[in-house]
Design an enzyme around this catalytic site. Structure first.
Site, PDB file in Angstrom:
ATOM      1  N   VAL A 130       0.987  -1.037   0.084  1.00 51.80           N
ATOM      2  CA  VAL A 130      -0.185  -0.035  -0.049  1.00 51.80           C
ATOM      3  C   VAL A 130       0.797   1.430  -0.077  1.00 51.80           C
ATOM      4  O   VAL A 130       1.819   1.240   1.060  1.00 51.80           O
ATOM      5  CB  VAL A 130      -0.715  -0.245   1.332  1.00 51.80           C
ATOM      6  CG1 VAL A 130      -1.537   1.140   1.417  1.00 51.80           C
ATOM      7  CG2 VAL A 130      -1.650  -1.142   1.234  1.00 51.80           C
ATOM      8  N   CYS A 131       0.595   2.074  -0.971  1.00 50.23           N
ATOM      9  CA  CYS A 131       1.497   3.393  -0.950  1.00 50.23           C
ATOM     10  C   CYS A 131       1.331   4.268   0.319  1.00 50.23           C
ATOM     11  O   CYS A 131       0.235   4.638   0.682  1.00 50.23           O
ATOM     12  CB  CYS A 131       0.909   4.259  -2.002  1.00 50.23           C
ATOM     13  SG  CYS A 131       1.716   5.875  -2.191  1.00 50.23           S
ATOM     14  N   VAL A 132       2.410   4.536   0.783  1.00 50.25           N
ATOM     15  CA  VAL A 132       2.176   5.217   1.986  1.00 50.25           C
ATOM     16  C   VAL A 132       1.723   6.583   1.973  1.00 50.25           C
ATOM     17  O   VAL A 132       0.933   6.944   3.015  1.00 50.25           O
ATOM     18  CB  VAL A 132       3.696   5.335   2.736  1.00 50.25           C
ATOM     19  CG1 VAL A 132       4.796   6.133   2.009  1.00 50.25           C
ATOM     20  CG2 VAL A 132       3.760   5.892   4.285  1.00 50.25           C
ATOM     21  N   ALA A 171      -2.021   6.342   1.529  1.00 45.11           N
ATOM     22  CA  ALA A 171      -2.467   5.635   2.784  1.00 45.11           C
ATOM     23  C   ALA A 171      -2.778   6.643   3.807  1.00 45.11           C
ATOM     24  O   ALA A 171      -3.854   6.941   4.699  1.00 45.11           O
ATOM     25  CB  ALA A 171      -1.712   4.434   3.214  1.00 45.11           C
TER      26      ALA A 171
END
Lengths: 102, 130
Positions: free
Chosen positions: B77-79, B82
């Site tokens: 998941v892209c930080v 997110a």
């Protein structure tokens, strides 16, 4: 170098199919999926445009997405190949790259 | 062949997450390798362990988690995406002073470099979105 182009929006909602067909060069493969499958059916306002495209590109449509919309394979324009998800994977593998027209 | 999958759309919006799931499943069934599934933009919402769809509806998050469990998939998941959308794991909770986490344990939060690496390491990058 061949590319698989994927179009997932209806031609009556977005212009992504038109943009794709205008861009692609001969020998390209185009897969219609999700709402994009409406472009593969006979008797629509874009039927002629799609038929003309068949002269230079190969068109495919995702069968499960046709069925999900109550569209039978008999309604698909002649010359467009119906594939399932395994066929989608094969197309992605056979082409050098996959370009999604989002 | 090695595939990388990118998902830019959340669950239950249109169909991107479903299409990506069935593509990934079909690729694995055919014996291909899926190097990584990267969730970007609204796609990060596919990682919420708190998702509770009606019982007669598919559970998009659980379905991804099960596939990951079966095939040891790396789901990232892209930080930055997110953080904007309140998707939090243990590390992010502590780093940003939050009081809860909501990421399914089969997903992990990391940076965009993971997408670049996946694109380089894989034979094909297949993108699903809105």
């Amino acid at each position: 170098m061949s590319t698989l182009h994927t179009v997932n929006k209806s031609p009556f909602e977005k212009s992504s199919l038109d943009a794709c067909l205008t861009h692609v060069s001969g020998g390209a493969n185009v897969l219609l999926l999700e709402d994009g499958v409406y472009a593969a059916t006979k008797g629509t306002a874009v039927e002629q445009r799609v038929k003309e495209a068949l002269d230079s590109v190969k068109l495919f449509v995702l069968g499960p997405d046709l069925l999900a919309r109550g569209l039978s394979e008999e309604r698909v324009i002649d010359g467009i190949n119906v594939v399932d998800y395994a066929g989608f994977v094969d197309l992605a593998a056979e082409n050098d790259k996959v370009q999604a027209w989002l | 062949m090695k595939f990388a999958i990118q998902i830019n759309e959340g669950p239950y919006q249109h169909q991107a997450s479903d299409s990506a799931y069935f593509f990934t499943k079909a690729a694995l069934e055919k014996g291909h390798e899926v190097f990584r599934v990267f969730f970007y933009h609204d796609g990060v919402n596919n990682a919420s362990r708190l998702t509770t769809p009606p019982q007669d509806d598919r559970n998009v998050v659980a379905r991804w988690a099960e596939l990951a469990e079966q095939h040891d998939l790396d789901m990232v998941v892209c930080v930055a995406a997110a953080q904007r959308r309140g998707m939090v794991d243990e590390g992010e909770m502590q780093r940003n002073g939050k009081d809860a986490t909501n990421i399914d344990p089969r997903f992990r939060i990391s940076g965009l470099g993971q997408l670049v690496e996946a694109a380089i390491q894989s034979d094909r990058l297949v993108v699903f979105g809105d």
